[in-house]
Design a protein around this motif. Structure first.
Motif, short mmCIF file in Angstrom:
data_model
loop_
_atom_site.label_atom_id
_atom_site.label_comp_id
_atom_site.label_asym_id
_atom_site.label_seq_id
_atom_site.Cartn_x
_atom_site.Cartn_y
_atom_site.Cartn_z
N ALA A 98 -4.14 -11.91 -0.31
CA ALA A 98 -3.91 -10.78 0.59
C ALA A 98 -3.21 -9.63 -0.14
O ALA A 98 -3.50 -8.46 0.10
CB ALA A 98 -3.08 -11.23 1.79
N PHE A 99 -2.28 -9.97 -1.02
CA PHE A 99 -1.56 -8.95 -1.77
C PHE A 99 -2.51 -8.16 -2.66
O PHE A 99 -2.51 -6.92 -2.66
CB PHE A 99 -0.46 -9.58 -2.62
CG PHE A 99 0.50 -8.60 -3.23
CD1 PHE A 99 1.68 -8.28 -2.58
CD2 PHE A 99 0.23 -8.00 -4.45
CE1 PHE A 99 2.58 -7.37 -3.13
CE2 PHE A 99 1.11 -7.10 -5.02
CZ PHE A 99 2.29 -6.78 -4.35
N MET A 100 -3.34 -8.87 -3.42
CA MET A 100 -4.28 -8.18 -4.32
C MET A 100 -5.32 -7.41 -3.53
O MET A 100 -5.75 -6.32 -3.95
CB MET A 100 -4.94 -9.20 -5.24
CG MET A 100 -3.99 -9.79 -6.28
SD MET A 100 -3.20 -8.54 -7.34
CE MET A 100 -4.62 -7.90 -8.24
N LYS A 101 -5.72 -7.93 -2.39
CA LYS A 101 -6.69 -7.22 -1.54
C LYS A 101 -6.08 -5.92 -1.05
O LYS A 101 -6.76 -4.87 -1.02
CB LYS A 101 -7.10 -8.10 -0.36
CG LYS A 101 -8.19 -7.50 0.51
CD LYS A 101 -8.61 -8.47 1.61
CE LYS A 101 -9.71 -7.88 2.48
NZ LYS A 101 -10.12 -8.84 3.57
N ALA A 102 -4.82 -5.96 -0.65
CA ALA A 102 -4.14 -4.76 -0.17
C ALA A 102 -4.01 -3.72 -1.29
O ALA A 102 -4.18 -2.52 -1.07
CB ALA A 102 -2.76 -5.12 0.38
N ALA A 144 0.83 -1.21 0.00
CA ALA A 144 0.00 0.00 0.00
C ALA A 144 0.86 1.26 0.00
O ALA A 144 0.49 2.28 -0.60
CB ALA A 144 -0.93 0.00 1.21
N ALA A 145 2.03 1.19 0.62
CA ALA A 145 2.91 2.35 0.70
C ALA A 145 3.46 2.74 -0.67
O ALA A 145 3.88 3.89 -0.87
CB ALA A 145 4.06 2.08 1.66
N ALA A 183 -5.88 -0.10 -1.26
CA ALA A 183 -5.09 1.12 -1.39
C ALA A 183 -5.56 1.95 -2.58
O ALA A 183 -5.61 3.18 -2.51
CB ALA A 183 -3.61 0.76 -1.53
N ARG A 184 -5.89 1.28 -3.68
CA ARG A 184 -6.42 1.99 -4.84
C ARG A 184 -7.69 2.74 -4.48
O ARG A 184 -7.87 3.90 -4.83
CB ARG A 184 -6.73 0.99 -5.97
CG ARG A 184 -5.54 0.47 -6.77
CD ARG A 184 -6.03 -0.59 -7.71
NE ARG A 184 -4.98 -1.17 -8.55
CZ ARG A 184 -5.12 -2.29 -9.23
NH1 ARG A 184 -6.27 -2.96 -9.16
NH2 ARG A 184 -4.14 -2.74 -9.98
N TRP A 185 -8.58 2.03 -3.79
CA TRP A 185 -9.87 2.63 -3.42
C TRP A 185 -9.66 3.83 -2.51
O TRP A 185 -10.28 4.89 -2.70
CB TRP A 185 -10.74 1.60 -2.72
CG TRP A 185 -12.07 2.14 -2.28
CD1 TRP A 185 -13.20 2.29 -3.02
CD2 TRP A 185 -12.38 2.63 -0.97
NE1 TRP A 185 -14.20 2.84 -2.26
CE2 TRP A 185 -13.72 3.07 -1.00
CE3 TRP A 185 -11.65 2.74 0.22
CZ2 TRP A 185 -14.36 3.60 0.12
CZ3 TRP A 185 -12.28 3.29 1.33
CH2 TRP A 185 -13.62 3.71 1.28
#
Length: 227
Positions: free
Chosen positions: A204-208, A174-175, A212-214
């Motif tokens: 979990a990676f794609m969810k993060a 996300a950073a 973050a995009r949202w």
């Protein structure tokens, strides 16, 4: 931000990655790597990738005849030169197989500055690269170390779209939305073992990334409230 998962060896992992919505999958054609695949494996894996998801062939100092043979046998969309190839060598090799290409630069804080990274990117841009990938430097390895480099060395005015690799996982991706990059590339951060992906880590990676995009889109939207 776009996402590439790299280092696939298992067909089931390809299916999972596609279902999760990755933009590209990477296959490693460098025999010393524990994630390397044979031409036979690569044919099977690439056949499972649907339209609009790119297959990236990662090569390291591959001779011209081997690259031509690879292109004749395996359907891939893009070459990722991950060795010591010069801009001129990349352009010449890619033209032999009529493929778009990108170059990986291994960043070392002791040897690089933002200006020197920018200068290298300029050279590959002039040679026709589609993108540049920035990864962490290791004295004895060409990548896949799971280490991060100093992100402050990423130039804000790059001549090419930047793909960030090295030490990424669901906890820190996300950073990267705050960085001047086009995409992220992850391998070790979504694995249970070298070349074997972990479904939970991929999810979990794609969810993060999506979260973050949202959040980024929400913060950038102008307020509709009237004064």
């Amino acid at each position: 931000m776009h996402v590439k998962f790299c280092g696939f060896t298992q067909l089931s992992d390809i299916h999972t990655a596609v279902q999760l919505g990755v933009d590209a999958v990477g296959l490693v054609f460098y025999p010393p790597s524990p994630r390397a695949v044979t031409l036979t494996q690569a044919k099977t894996l690439s056949a499972a990738v649907p339209a609009f998801v790119n297959v990236v062939a990662l090569v390291v100092n591959m001779p011209e005849d081997e690259l031509v043979d690879l292109a004749n046998q395996v359907p891939f969309d893009l070459i990722q030169f991950h060795g010591d190839e010069t801009p001129e060598q990349c352009e010449q090799l890619a033209s032999k197989v009529n493929k778009r290409w990108m170059k990986a630069l291994r960043i070392n804080a002791d040897q690089h500055t933002t200006a020197s990274v920018r200068a290298q990117i300029d050279q590959f841009a002039a040679a026709g690269a589609s993108s540049i990938l920035l990864d962490a430097y290791h004295q004895h390895k060409y990548g896949g170390t799971g280490a991060r480099f100093d992100w402050s060395l990423i130039p804000k005015d790059s001549a090419l779209p930047i793909i960030l690799a090295g030490g990424l996982n669901a906890e820190n991706v996300a950073a990267t939305l705050e960085l001047p990059i086009y995409a992220v590339d992850v391998s070790g951060g979504i694995e249970q073992d070298k070349g074997k992906k972990d479904t939970a880590k991929m999810r979990a990676f794609m969810k993060a990334v999506k979260r973050a995009r949202w959040q980024n889109e929400t913060l950038s939207e102008p307020s509709n409230l009237s004064s």
